[in-house]
Enzyme design. Sequence first.
Site, PDB file in Angstrom:
ATOM      1  N   LEU A   1       0.834  -1.205   0.000  1.00 54.26           N
ATOM      2  CA  LEU A   1       0.000   0.000   0.000  1.00 54.26           C
ATOM      3  C   LEU A   1       0.867   1.253   0.000  1.00 54.26           C
ATOM      4  O   LEU A   1       2.020   1.215   0.437  1.00 54.26           O
ATOM      5  CB  LEU A   1      -0.909  -0.013   1.229  1.00 54.26           C
ATOM      6  CG  LEU A   1      -1.918  -1.184   1.247  1.00 54.26           C
ATOM      7  CD1 LEU A   1      -2.512  -1.370   2.640  1.00 54.26           C
ATOM      8  CD2 LEU A   1      -3.021  -0.949   0.219  1.00 54.26           C
ATOM      9  N   PRO A   2       0.306   2.400  -0.450  1.00 55.77           N
ATOM     10  CA  PRO A   2       1.140   3.607  -0.631  1.00 55.77           C
ATOM     11  C   PRO A   2       1.763   4.173   0.643  1.00 55.77           C
ATOM     12  O   PRO A   2       2.978   4.265   0.749  1.00 55.77           O
ATOM     13  CB  PRO A   2       0.175   4.608  -1.270  1.00 55.77           C
ATOM     14  CG  PRO A   2      -0.928   3.793  -1.868  1.00 55.77           C
ATOM     15  CD  PRO A   2      -1.046   2.560  -1.009  1.00 55.77           C
TER      16      PRO A   2
ATOM     17  N   THR B   1       6.554   0.252   1.836  1.00 54.98           N
ATOM     18  CA  THR B   1       7.580   1.006   2.546  1.00 54.98           C
ATOM     19  C   THR B   1       6.854   1.824   3.601  1.00 54.98           C
ATOM     20  O   THR B   1       6.194   2.814   3.296  1.00 54.98           O
ATOM     21  CB  THR B   1       8.378   1.907   1.592  1.00 54.98           C
ATOM     22  OG1 THR B   1       8.855   1.111   0.510  1.00 54.98           O
ATOM     23  CG2 THR B   1       9.547   2.554   2.319  1.00 54.98           C
TER      24      THR B   1
ATOM     25  N   LYS C   1      15.358  -0.611   4.167  1.00 44.94           N
ATOM     26  CA  LYS C   1      14.728  -0.038   2.961  1.00 44.94           C
ATOM     27  C   LYS C   1      14.900   1.486   2.913  1.00 44.94           C
ATOM     28  O   LYS C   1      15.208   2.059   1.863  1.00 44.94           O
ATOM     29  CB  LYS C   1      13.244  -0.418   2.953  1.00 44.94           C
ATOM     30  CG  LYS C   1      12.397   0.252   1.912  1.00 44.94           C
ATOM     31  CD  LYS C   1      12.753  -0.159   0.505  1.00 44.94           C
ATOM     32  CE  LYS C   1      11.868   0.559  -0.524  1.00 44.94           C
ATOM     33  NZ  LYS C   1      12.346   0.372  -1.885  1.00 44.94           N
TER      34      LYS C   1
ATOM     35  N   LYS D   1       7.706  10.445   0.328  1.00 43.10           N
ATOM     36  CA  LYS D   1       7.301   9.786   1.588  1.00 43.10           C
ATOM     37  C   LYS D   1       8.466   8.978   2.165  1.00 43.10           C
ATOM     38  O   LYS D   1       8.759   9.062   3.358  1.00 43.10           O
ATOM     39  CB  LYS D   1       6.100   8.871   1.300  1.00 43.10           C
ATOM     40  CG  LYS D   1       5.641   7.982   2.436  1.00 43.10           C
ATOM     41  CD  LYS D   1       6.041   6.510   2.322  1.00 43.10           C
ATOM     42  CE  LYS D   1       5.781   5.828   1.044  1.00 43.10           C
ATOM     43  NZ  LYS D   1       5.942   4.390   1.005  1.00 43.10           N
TER      44      LYS D   1
HETATM   45  P1  NAD Z   1       0.523   2.212  -6.307  1.00 47.14           P
HETATM   46  O1  NAD Z   1      -0.154   3.468  -5.962  1.00 47.14           O
HETATM   47  O2  NAD Z   1       0.836   1.904  -7.735  1.00 47.14           O
HETATM   48  O3  NAD Z   1      -0.324   0.953  -5.741  1.00 47.14           O
HETATM   49  C1  NAD Z   1      -0.979   0.960  -4.502  1.00 47.14           C
HETATM   50  C2  NAD Z   1      -2.277   0.171  -4.650  1.00 47.14           C
HETATM   51  O4  NAD Z   1      -2.931   0.135  -3.385  1.00 47.14           O
HETATM   52  C3  NAD Z   1      -3.264   0.829  -5.645  1.00 47.14           C
HETATM   53  O5  NAD Z   1      -3.658  -0.130  -6.616  1.00 47.14           O
HETATM   54  C4  NAD Z   1      -4.410   1.282  -4.759  1.00 47.14           C
HETATM   55  O6  NAD Z   1      -5.673   1.202  -5.401  1.00 47.14           O
HETATM   56  C5  NAD Z   1      -4.317   0.292  -3.615  1.00 47.14           C
HETATM   57  N1  NAD Z   1      -4.930   0.781  -2.371  1.00 47.14           N
HETATM   58  C6  NAD Z   1      -4.721   1.966  -1.740  1.00 47.14           C
HETATM   59  N2  NAD Z   1      -5.436   2.035  -0.611  1.00 47.14           N
HETATM   60  C7  NAD Z   1      -6.114   0.852  -0.529  1.00 47.14           C
HETATM   61  C8  NAD Z   1      -7.042   0.316   0.410  1.00 47.14           C
HETATM   62  N3  NAD Z   1      -7.434   1.016   1.477  1.00 47.14           N
HETATM   63  N4  NAD Z   1      -7.547  -0.924   0.180  1.00 47.14           N
HETATM   64  C9  NAD Z   1      -7.172  -1.632  -0.911  1.00 47.14           C
HETATM   65  N5  NAD Z   1      -6.298  -1.172  -1.843  1.00 47.14           N
HETATM   66  C10 NAD Z   1      -5.791   0.056  -1.641  1.00 47.14           C
HETATM   67  O7  NAD Z   1       1.841   2.181  -5.429  1.00 47.14           O
HETATM   68  P2  NAD Z   1       3.141   1.249  -5.659  1.00 47.14           P
HETATM   69  O8  NAD Z   1       4.124   1.986  -6.486  1.00 47.14           O
HETATM   70  O9  NAD Z   1       2.689  -0.115  -6.032  1.00 47.14           O
HETATM   71  O10 NAD Z   1       3.719   1.255  -4.164  1.00 47.14           O
HETATM   72  C11 NAD Z   1       3.204   0.395  -3.150  1.00 47.14           C
HETATM   73  C12 NAD Z   1       4.222   0.393  -2.000  1.00 47.14           C
HETATM   74  O11 NAD Z   1       5.459  -0.169  -2.469  1.00 47.14           O
HETATM   75  C13 NAD Z   1       4.560   1.796  -1.470  1.00 47.14           C
HETATM   76  O12 NAD Z   1       4.726   1.735  -0.075  1.00 47.14           O
HETATM   77  C14 NAD Z   1       5.868   2.132  -2.189  1.00 47.14           C
HETATM   78  O13 NAD Z   1       6.627   3.079  -1.470  1.00 47.14           O
HETATM   79  C15 NAD Z   1       6.516   0.773  -2.268  1.00 47.14           C
HETATM   80  N6  NAD Z   1       7.486   0.573  -3.372  1.00 47.14           N
HETATM   81  C16 NAD Z   1       7.204   0.982  -4.647  1.00 47.14           C
HETATM   82  C17 NAD Z   1       8.144   0.759  -5.670  1.00 47.14           C
HETATM   83  C18 NAD Z   1       7.896   1.171  -7.111  1.00 47.14           C
HETATM   84  O14 NAD Z   1       8.862   1.130  -7.913  1.00 47.14           O
HETATM   85  N7  NAD Z   1       6.698   1.551  -7.504  1.00 47.14           N
HETATM   86  C19 NAD Z   1       9.350   0.115  -5.375  1.00 47.14           C
HETATM   87  C20 NAD Z   1       9.580  -0.325  -4.067  1.00 47.14           C
HETATM   88  C21 NAD Z   1       8.646  -0.087  -3.078  1.00 47.14           C
END
Ligand code: NAD
Length: 296
Positions: free
Chosen positions: A65-66, A96, A171, A240
């Site tokens: 989740l974000p 994260t 991380k 963040k």
């Molecule tokens: P994203 O916004 O693409 O995906 C998050 C998903 O969570 C979305 O599909 C959203 O609809 C869903 N969501 C949000 N609130 C929700 C809820 N209450 N119930 C159900 N679903 C819900 O974000 P991301 O890039 O996939 O990042 C996710 C996590 O991974 C973050 O913490 C980010 O910091 C971490 N991360 C991302 C990357 C990257 O390259 N994108 C790399 C490493 C770590």
Amino acid sequence: MKVGYIGVGNMGGPMCRNLIKKSNHAVTVFDLNPAAVKTCTDLGATAGKSIADVTRDADVVMTSLPMPKDVEAVTLGDNGILANIAKGKTYIDLSTNAPSMVKKIGAAMAAKGIAMLDAPVSGGTVGAENATIAIMVGGDRKAFDDALPVLQSFSANVIHMGPLGTGTVAKLCNNMMAFCNAAAASEAMMLGVTAGLDPAKLVQVIASSSGNSSIFKAFSERALSGKFSPPSFALNLAHKDLHLAMELADELDVPLPLGSATHNLQRMARKMGMGNNDSSTILNVYEKTLGKTVKP
Ligand code: NAD
């Protein structure tokens, strides 16, 4: 094993799809975005109707989740994971998150007899697609050993760091370094281009020189394309992460002059309306300041 998976966006999506493709686990998925859920049900996962629905029968529940507040709401909120997960099961957070939030959720889970692992990931969406991401895990050793086969179905590099929260600290250290690198890459590219260099040739040189890094590869591809949206990793999420690193540094009284400068650079980009762009959009701050672009 029955796996409940909540959050299948840019990162959670490919990790979950590898879990479905590379294991025999029964996966139930929930996300607020139905299109994201469909990418997983097309491969054989079941769509859950709610957090409660994916959690109730699961042996392992995972979230990607974000923001920390999203993880808090999904775990500790009304009819969330804590209210529905059965005693003796395991909760794994792949987001994260903030170390303090990880500990808060872990304590609430432990009081109900649930093991929690903080298991943030690194390697970007390409690493997630190819199952080459690193997963840095904090939590009880036995819970880690039990969860390892599930984690290995979407990662070739699963590392146990120590007690709960240590995965998250690792991380934040990694990402701070990566973002500082991206900021240095922005400055180098703008300096070279302003001095008249061909940006593609500059990238070619750096890619085989001491300035190279995996973040430079992703950054330079974006810079040369001139396209910063849709994001692979949103600036708002990178900001963040760095905020969480700065918060930890404040708590421990560790000076981070480079991290702090990079955090301010990200903030400038956000204030210029680029928060939903890819995190490499920090280059645009330099481009707008100088009135020229890297992409010719
Ligand atoms: P994203 O916004 O693409 O995906 C998050 C998903 O969570 C979305 O599909 C959203 O609809 C869903 N969501 C949000 N609130 C929700 C809820 N209450 N119930 C159900 N679903 C819900 O974000 P991301 O890039 O996939 O990042 C996710 C996590 O991974 C973050 O913490 C980010 O910091 C971490 N991360 C991302 C990357 C990257 O390259 N994108 C790399 C490493 C770590």
